[in-house]
Design a protein around this motif. Structure first.
Motif, PDB file in Angstrom:
ATOM      1  N   THR A  88     -16.203  22.566 -15.647  1.00  0.00           N
ATOM      2  CA  THR A  88     -16.133  23.015 -17.032  1.00  0.00           C
ATOM      3  C   THR A  88     -17.250  24.004 -17.315  1.00  0.00           C
ATOM      4  OG1 THR A  88     -15.237  20.855 -17.680  1.00  0.00           O
ATOM      5  CG2 THR A  88     -16.085  22.278 -19.439  1.00  0.00           C
TER       6      THR A  88
ATOM      7  N   TYR B  56     -13.884  27.120 -23.948  1.00  0.00           N
ATOM      8  CA  TYR B  56     -14.043  26.264 -22.773  1.00  0.00           C
ATOM      9  C   TYR B  56     -13.128  26.732 -21.639  1.00  0.00           C
ATOM     10  CZ  TYR B  56     -16.176  23.251 -26.277  1.00  0.00           C
ATOM     11  OH  TYR B  56     -16.972  22.761 -27.284  1.00  0.00           O
TER      12      TYR B  56
ATOM     13  N   SER C 106     -18.590  26.494 -20.569  1.00  0.00           N
ATOM     14  CA  SER C 106     -18.378  26.754 -21.995  1.00  0.00           C
ATOM     15  C   SER C 106     -19.249  27.904 -22.473  1.00  0.00           C
ATOM     16  CB  SER C 106     -18.671  25.501 -22.818  1.00  0.00           C
ATOM     17  OG  SER C 106     -20.009  25.085 -22.637  1.00  0.00           O
TER      18      SER C 106
ATOM     19  N   PRO D 244     -11.978  22.220 -26.985  1.00  0.00           N
ATOM     20  CA  PRO D 244     -12.016  21.368 -25.787  1.00  0.00           C
ATOM     21  C   PRO D 244     -10.709  20.598 -25.624  1.00  0.00           C
ATOM     22  CG  PRO D 244     -13.332  20.415 -27.560  1.00  0.00           C
ATOM     23  CD  PRO D 244     -12.931  21.774 -28.017  1.00  0.00           C
TER      24      PRO D 244
END
Length: 531
Positions: free
Chosen positions: A29, A36, A31, A14
């Motif tokens: 964002t 990420y 993931s 991150p």
């Protein structure tokens, strides 16, 4: 229609990054077990074009034969595919396991210079042929894929779509004009906000504005800037105003003054991808943004690289070896090439070998030029997009480009086919000097309003750049504004006089040293930020 995705970061760990140019950008964002993914856009509600597939083109689409980049998210990896010309440069660091359209994000905390990459950066003025000035960061080749997973990065270069096109059968000119108009209308139909259409004294933007149908014109705002000592009298802006009046389009002139104060903002977005050359465009768009509403999701129509494909830059000779690539790149001397001893690099040799089939036909040369130069020119897309104006261009439609390249040589010569179109539309401009001042002193005007910051000679000692060259650049630019330098500037800006002075080796001092300063300063800033 949502706003364009202006860039991305893909990292195994991150991180926090937001372009300084626009702190109002939304960051989406995503993931997975691979890491990420951060997507940057003015619209917090951006959506994939289909489940798991994100497009950086505008409007978002799936074709890689138009300006685009695709991010495909799967369970255990992310696949990155770029377009046929490399219109969205992508940087990657295999050691740090990070990929981004923002090069500074990829550098890590211990930047190491790459000797070949620095040589190419000095020679061309931008990162080229997959190399950057830093050892751990590379660039994605046009029409390639990168697979990003827990195991790392895997690159694959795909077969060039140009190899399957026959340019020996000329297209019909009316067909090209119809395709250009259709491409523009497609974008206009999928948007509803203000259309920003920069208008210069040249061909590319004039074509775009000429092809905008009447019922869209109420949305269009055209803008220009001048380059002469008195910007109001510049032939560029006066021609643009004249064309806008003929087309019944709203026009305004933007006056530039303080571009160099935006060096840090430029470097944050473009880093070591290119020299610090485009700050004037930050000032240009910032002043435009004072007149339009970002909540309106504005659109920008760019004329990027149109002249090359229309026939505006015919090759001077055939490329028969890697040593000929510099001439193909059309750098216009905005680099440090004249200070360097020539050497052949592996990166240039590889590009030459990969493109040998295209080098045998001069018609393909404009595409090869743009593939080399896109790491510089892409700011015409990226900058407005990061600042909040979604950008696109009809000139990166592969079908349109190949049809333009297929036209007979006598029609492409001096862009006769375009001039005939302008005459038909009452948009032809003959002798441009009749419209105003043709002198270009914009760099000097902007530099004169800038408190010169000398290169950090100690910091650059770790680079392959010769120490004496760094000192020479500092000495000469520190004297800008002196009586001797002003006299040099005056005589070397007069059209007849400067040609008489060239054989004597007398050149404009600012124009000689400023390109090196802007290139070296970009590398210095990266070192300063990351060491």
């Amino acid at each position: 229609m949502t706003s364009k995705i202006a860039g991305f970061v893909l990292s195994q760990s991150p991180l926090k990054y937001l372009p300084k140019l626009n702190p109002d950008l939304s960051v989406k964002t995503i993931s997975g077990k691979w890491g990420y993914l951060y997507l940057y856009s003015m619209d917090k509600n951006i959506a994939p074009i289909e489940p798991g597939v994100w497009s950086l083109g505008f409007p978002p689409h799936k074709s890689l034969l138009h300006h685009n980049l695709l991010l495909t998210i799967e369970h255990d990896n992310v696949l990155i595919d770029n377009d046929w010309i490399g219109g969205i440069p992508v940087y990657f660091n295999s050691e740090e396991k990070i990929i981004s359209t923002f090069p500074e994000v990829c550098i890590g905390n211990s930047p190491r210079f790459d000797d070949e990459g620095v040589y190419l950066f000095m020679k061309y003025g931008f990162s080229a042929f997959g190399k950057t000035p830093f050892a751990d960061v590379s660039m994605m080749r046009y029409y390639s894929s990168i697979k990003f997973s827990e195991e790392g990065l895997t690159c694959r270069e795909k077969e060039d779509p140009a190899l399957s096109v026959d340019l020996s059968v000329p297209a019909k000119e009316n067909e090209i004009w119809d395709l250009l108009e259709k491409d523009i209308i497609n974008v206009l139909d999928q948007t509803s906000g203000t259309v920003v259409s920069p208008l210069s004294g040249g061909f590319d933007s004039r074509i775009i504005n000429a092809l905008i149908p009447c019922h869209y014109k109420s949305r269009v705002r055209t803008y220009s800037y001048g380059i002469s000592p008195d910007q109001r009298k510049s032939f560029e802006s006066r021609i643009a105003k004249n064309i806008a009046e003929r087309l019944n389009l709203k026009w305004d002139q933007i006056f530039l003054k303080d571009a160099y104060k935006y060096m840090d903002l430029w470097h944050d977005a473009f880093g070591f991808g290119t020299h610090l050359h485009g700050m004037m465009h930050i000032e240009f768009y910032q002043k435009i943004l004072q007149e339009i509403d970002l909540a309106d999701s504005p659109l920008l129509l760019s004329g990027i690289s149109g002249s090359a494909f229309q026939g505006g830059h015919p090759p001077e000779k055939s490329v028969t070896s890697p040593s000929d690539l510099y001439g193909l790149a059309l750098t216009h001397g905005i680099n440090s090439y004249h200070w360097m001893e020539y050497r052949e690099t592996e990166a240039e040799a590889r590009f030459f070998e990969q493109n040998k089939p295209l080098f045998s036909n001069l018609k393909w040369y404009p595409i090869l030029t743009m593939r080399i130069k896109m790491s510089l020119l892409h700011y015409l897309y990226k900058l407005p997009a990061v600042m909040g104006i979604s950008s696109t261009s009809p000139y990166h439609n592969f079908d349109i480009v190949t049809k333009m390249l297929s036209l007979p040589g006598e029609r492409r010569d001096q862009r006769k086919w375009v001039n005939d179109f302008f005459k038909k539309k009452d948009l032809y401009v003959g002798n441009r000097s009749l419209y105003g001042d043709t002198r270009n002193t914009l760099n000097r005007q902007l530099f004169s309003n800038f408190k010169f910051e000398p290169l950090n000679e100690n910091l650059l000692k770790s680079s392959p750049i010769p120490d004496e060259l760094v000192k020479q650049v500092n000495r000469n630019l520190n004297n800008v504004g002196s009586f001797a330098e002003k006299a040099n500037a005056f005589f070397t800006s007069q059209r007849v006089v400067k040609e008489l002075l060239k054989p004597l080796g007398i050149k404009n001092r600012l124009n000689t040293y400023l390109p090196s300063y802007l290139a070296f300063k970009a590398l210095e800033e990266t070192l300063r930020k990351h060491q």
